[in-house]
Scaffold this active site. Structure first.
Site, PDB file in Angstrom:
ATOM      1  N   GLY B  46       0.808  -1.218   0.000  1.00 41.28           N
ATOM      2  CA  GLY B  46       0.000   0.000   0.000  1.00 41.28           C
ATOM      3  C   GLY B  46       0.839   1.266   0.000  1.00 41.28           C
ATOM      4  O   GLY B  46       0.587   2.194  -0.779  1.00 41.28           O
ATOM      5  N   HIS B 267       4.093 -21.299   9.901  1.00 43.68           N
ATOM      6  CA  HIS B 267       5.538 -21.053   9.964  1.00 43.68           C
ATOM      7  C   HIS B 267       6.174 -21.954  11.021  1.00 43.68           C
ATOM      8  O   HIS B 267       5.696 -22.022  12.136  1.00 43.68           O
ATOM      9  CB  HIS B 267       5.789 -19.586  10.301  1.00 43.68           C
ATOM     10  CG  HIS B 267       7.182 -19.153  10.015  1.00 43.68           C
ATOM     11  ND1 HIS B 267       8.257 -19.635  10.716  1.00 43.68           N
ATOM     12  CD2 HIS B 267       7.683 -18.290   9.102  1.00 43.68           C
ATOM     13  CE1 HIS B 267       9.360 -19.081  10.236  1.00 43.68           C
ATOM     14  NE2 HIS B 267       9.041 -18.262   9.259  1.00 43.68           N
ATOM     15  N   ARG B 338       8.867 -23.939   4.368  1.00 44.50           N
ATOM     16  CA  ARG B 338       8.163 -23.840   5.640  1.00 44.50           C
ATOM     17  C   ARG B 338       7.116 -24.919   5.844  1.00 44.50           C
ATOM     18  O   ARG B 338       6.982 -25.460   6.940  1.00 44.50           O
ATOM     19  CB  ARG B 338       7.495 -22.465   5.723  1.00 44.50           C
ATOM     20  CG  ARG B 338       8.524 -21.372   5.819  1.00 44.50           C
ATOM     21  CD  ARG B 338       7.907 -20.000   5.755  1.00 44.50           C
ATOM     22  NE  ARG B 338       8.957 -19.004   5.947  1.00 44.50           N
ATOM     23  CZ  ARG B 338       8.765 -17.705   5.851  1.00 44.50           C
ATOM     24  NH1 ARG B 338       7.568 -17.225   5.556  1.00 44.50           N
ATOM     25  NH2 ARG B 338       9.749 -16.878   6.052  1.00 44.50           N
TER      26      ARG B 338
END
Lengths: 262, 667
Positions: B46, B267, B338
């Site tokens: 953004g 994770h 992961r």
């Protein structure tokens, strides 16, 4: 453990605030300080009372949102941590804990423990940047070597999270540590040198316009900074500012920067 | 069911982006001043988009729920950012970064987007360095690199364990520069609560001023959602407390398709849960796996003794330790992706080898790193025959310089010194690969609405590699959207300012106000967190690290029950027109309660395992994810039909022109 909290309650910016007592029970030492407040808030909601408003977000010490003045210290006891990283194992059963918002003219209270820190954004707007547009054709990153020592110091300054603890800790509510960290980061890097003078002058102008107080070398800011930002940065800011102010007349004109009203 | 047009350009993969850019329509500088763009969210995507668009001359309005744009959760990213610079001369290239990312995503990403990401990656580093981002450097003053999971080269640029912070502050400074110039109007402490469509196009948003509670209308020629991921649907995650799906979910309900919502990244290296009071989980950067070795005891009795507090990790002899990642995956070892590392940890803990009182933790041990670095330092400082203690001392200094802030963070939270005792870690929800569907131009199924960064679905497939989220956020914001958005805006130069006193804005505002009233008037018996925690438990149990058809069906029923209960029994104190944090939370949890069901539905329909989506029914003999490329090599994009249960599936077929689909192997 069982604790008594004395917390600042203030319904809105213009309302009169006061300290209110809240007993809490069943607090585990593994809880963070904010998790302890979560427990209290859920209890208040069930009792039909207003929960306590406080700023927080990442809860891992990096976003800079949390901001409590606990037992007279910004971010509470312990060094180099934010309130969200403060755990209850630092307190003892039966402790009385005082919790207040940051107190500074430039940080008006919004509600309870929440303050308005937008002054920091406006200081950043005054010069906390390198004027480079987005551009896919810049020189290769490794064409600008930076001595490691400078890069490391610039990083140490850039690690500031903009929480405002320095202002809260300062008896004069000075924002020098915050401003100096940004000025230092860019002053130490070749990328930032081109605008170094204007940056120092304009950011300090804006800082004054926001009604932060003067620095009187007390050093509480450095002690309370959760990111260990050094006072060295304030010395560097003073040098940068002085150099810029002195050379202002001879050098190229400094672009006129009108501080924005807070 | 319809097929989706991804608008991928023709031609060979490595020429597509350049060719596409050259043929997109442009907006002339004078006309840019007549065009307004709303950007929601100030994270990497953004902030970089808002700053870049403003620099180009558009009028930008930027929104964030935090008190400052600088606090968006990109700030918390630790490890680094990938780029195909090949500075270490270890054979990296755009192709290799593309290959690793596509393979890491288990062949469920859109090939062209992934290629473009790899292609612009090098520009990102140049841009950030010019902005004054203080990346780590070597003694020659040049940029340093480290390696990350799922790759065999060192291509990760970093700034100690705070890379996200430094990159975000770079983008934030560019944004503040534009705010100072008046090209961006900043709306902090504002939350988007609905999207407004006029004649089928995104024309604005309804936002709530979080300080005053005022409901505001904002019109624009285009709306960009850069609102991050939805990991907080699990209640406990590494996301910030405020991270939410609301803006994306409102857009979904207005017609934007939600793609692959079940792809969630768990994770592997987070600090384990300590109790019911816990409000969030803290990540320990994946970079720690460069030097830390992961293990559990080989013998069950040792594990039990540790769980009961009778033994410590340091009491277990070297031969009695099971370095299970090195055992199972000799070529990648501790640096497997992961999803693989997380499942392997769960497998050992489920088998009873966990190393804390809950049995849900494994060791991340720096013992060998202390020794290795210590010996190296002793050589550097010409210390002859150093003692074991000296080596350890020197080694700890090196590790502290590399990861000091992470070690301190661990000690603060756990209350145990990680230099003396191996860290205990366990997987936690971290990132969501799924998100709003976008085409090659990042435009959603709603014309005029674009989605950037984690909020979209496109680049990471079913699993994201470490140090790729920062890369994608900045690629989308700095180097993709500034080009692609012009193609649509070129048609808007005569539109004039978007009026907000229209029936469409009336309807959307009424919708927002009604919902707020409903939340406040329920006046039930339980606070918002009560429902959020229940939802989180259901999601973790039924739609977490591994999933089954039966479990997912149960999950859907459970979530529906919680949702019903929520709307009957939630208690939201305070009023609508004031600073009211419980009201903010309530609105977000209400949306999570719908999203959770869609995630289960998506996971249930995908009868295969891929990346972060692991269905127990579909695995190889060795317990690896078993894809079904014949039936599921597509993006599943869901259209809202009034209820998550009735969402309709649309497919975008995934084709691969360069790589052969193959079983992912890290052995």
């Amino acid at each position: 453990m069982k604790l008594t909290l004395k917390i600042w309650r203030q319904a809105g910016p213009k309302a009169k605030g006061q300290m209110v007592d809240y007993p809490v029970d069943g607090i585990s030492e593994d809880m963070s300080f904010l998790e302890m407040l979560d427990v209290l808030n859920d209890k208040l909601i069930l009792e039909g009372q207003e929960p306590i408003a406080f700023d927080h977000d990442c809860r891992e010490g990096i976003c800079g949102a949390c901001s409590l003045f606990i037992d007279g210290r910004p971010h509470g006891p312990g060094r180099h941590i934010t309130t969200c990283q403060l755990h209850m194992r630092r307190f003892k059963d039966g402790d009385v804990i005082h919790v207040e918002p940051w107190r500074a003219k430039a940080f008006p209270v919004i509600k309870d423990l929440v303050v308005d820190r937008s002054a920091f954004d406006r200081i950043q707007q005054a010069g906390g940047f390198v004027s480079v547009n987005t551009n896919g054709n810049l020189v290769d990153a490794n064409a600008i070597p930076v001595p490691k020592a400078d890069a490391d110091k610039a990083f140490d300054a850039a690690t500031c999270i903009g929480c405002g603890a320095c202002v809260a800790a300062c008896p004069n509510s000075s924002a020098m540590l915050f401003v100096s960290a940004k000025v230092s980061q860019f002053a130490l890097l070749p990328q930032g040198r081109a605008e170094a003078k204007e940056r120092a002058l304009n950011m300090v102008d804006q800082m004054d316009a926001e009604k932060f107080g003067n620095c009187s070398n007390i050093g509480a800011c450095e002690i309370e900074c959760p990111k260990d930002i050094s006072l060295e940065n304030i010395a560097r800011l003073n040098r940068e500012y002085l150099g810029a102010a002195v050379s202002k007349e001879e050098g190229p004109p400094v672009p006129f920067h009108k501080p924005k009203q807070a | 069911m319809s097929t989706l047009d991804s608008k991928v350009p023709d031609g060979p993969l490595d020429k597509q982006w350049a060719h596409h850019k050259e043929h997109l329509r442009l907006v002339n500088p004078a006309n840019k001043r007549r065009i307004d763009i709303i950007v929601v969210g100030t994270g990497l995507a953004g902030a970089s988009a808002a700053a870049s668009l403003a620099e180009m001359g558009y009028n930008v309005k930027s929104f964030c729920y935090q008190d400052s744009a600088r606090r968006a959760h990109s700030i918390a990213a630790q490890g680094g950012i990938n780029a195909a610079k090949n500075y270490p001369n270890d054979g990296d290239s755009i192709y290799r970064l593309f290959y690793d990312t596509l393979k890491g995503g288990d062949y469920r990403s859109r090939e062209s987007n992934t290629w473009r990401l790899a292609e612009v990656s090098a520009n990102i580093i140049d841009q950030c360095v010019s902005q004054g981002v203080p990346f780590a450097r070597d003694y020659g003053g040049l940029l340093d690199n480290r390696s990350f999971g799922g790759a065999l080269v060192s291509r990760t640029f970093y700034a100690r364990g705070q890379t996200g912070q430094q990159l975000l502050l770079g983008a934030y400074s560019a944004l503040m520069r534009q705010v100072g110039k008046g090209k961006v109007k900043m709306y902090d402490r504002h939350e988007m609560l609905d999207l407004v469509l006029v004649d089928g196009k995104a024309r604005g948003i309804i936002a709530r001023n979080l300080v005053t509670g005022q409901i505001e209308r904002h019109g624009a020629h285009a709306v960009l959602l850069c609102t991050g991921g939805y990991g907080n649907v699990f209640f406990l995650s590494t996301n910030a407390m405020g991270s939410n799906v609301t803006a994306a979910w409102k857009a979904h309900k207005r017609g934007a398709y939600m793609a692959n919502p079940c792809y969630t990244q768990i994770h592997p290296t987070c600090i384990p849960v300590s109790g019911d009071h816990q409000s969030k989980l803290t990540l320990m950067s994946e970079s720690l796996r460069n030097d830390g070795r992961i293990w559990v005891p080989k013998k069950k009795e040792d594990a039990v003794a540790i769980q009961q507090g009778k033994k410590k990790g340091s009491d277990i002899a070297e031969d009695d330790r099971d370095y299970y990642l090195e055992r199972r995956y000799p070529s990648f070892g501790n640096l497997v992706p992961r999803d693989v590392a997380s499942r392997a940890a769960k497998e050992r803990c489920d088998a009873g080898f966990g190393v804390n009182k809950t049995g849900e933790a494994v060791y991340l041990d720096f013992g060998s790193a202390f020794e290795r670095y210590g010996k190296m330092e002793a050589n550097v400082h010409h210390i002859e025959n150093p003692s074991k203690e000296k080596i350890l001392e020197l080694g700890k200094q090196v590790v502290s310089a590399k990861y000091g802030n992470l070690f301190d963070m661990y000690e603060n939270i756990v209350g145990e010194n990680p230099y003396e005792h191996p860290m205990k870690i366990y997987p936690a929800v971290h990132y969501t690969m799924g998100g709003l569907w976008v085409d090659y131009n990042l435009q959603s199924t709603i014309p005029g609405m674009y989605v950037l960064g984690e909020a979209n679905f496109s680049d990471h497939g079913a699993n994201r590699l470490g140090a790729s989220a920062l890369m994608q956020g900045l690629a989308d914001g700095y180097f993709v959207i500034p080009y692609t958005i012009a193609d649509q805006l070129a048609g808007e130069i005569r539109t004039g300012p978007i009026k907000t006193d229209t029936s469409e804005f009336d309807e959307a505002e009424k919708h927002v106000r009604d919902r707020i009233e409903q939340l406040l008037n329920t006046k039930g018996t339980e606070p918002v967190d009560h429902f959020h925690k229940r939802l989180g438990k259901a999601m973790w149990e039924y739609c977490g690290m591994t999933r089954t058809a039966a479990g997912l069906q149960k999950g859907i029923e459970e979530i529906r029950k919680i949702r019903e209960d929520f709307w009957k029994n939630v208690r939201v104190p305070g009023k609508a027109d004031e600073f009211n944090q419980e009201l903010e939370k309530a609105g977000r949890v209400a949306d999570f309660l719908e999203l959770g069901e869609l995630m289960c539905k998506d996971a249930l329909h995908r009868n295969e395992s891929c990346g972060g989506h692991f269905r127990e029914e579909y695995q190889t003999e060795e317990g690896e994810a078993l894809r079904d490329d014949n039936n599921f090599a597509y993006v599943g994009a869901w259209e809202w039909k009034g209820d998550p249960g009735t969402a309709e599936l649309h497919k975008e077929a995934l084709t691969f022109t360069v790589l052969q689909l193959s079983q992912r192997s890290y052995k």
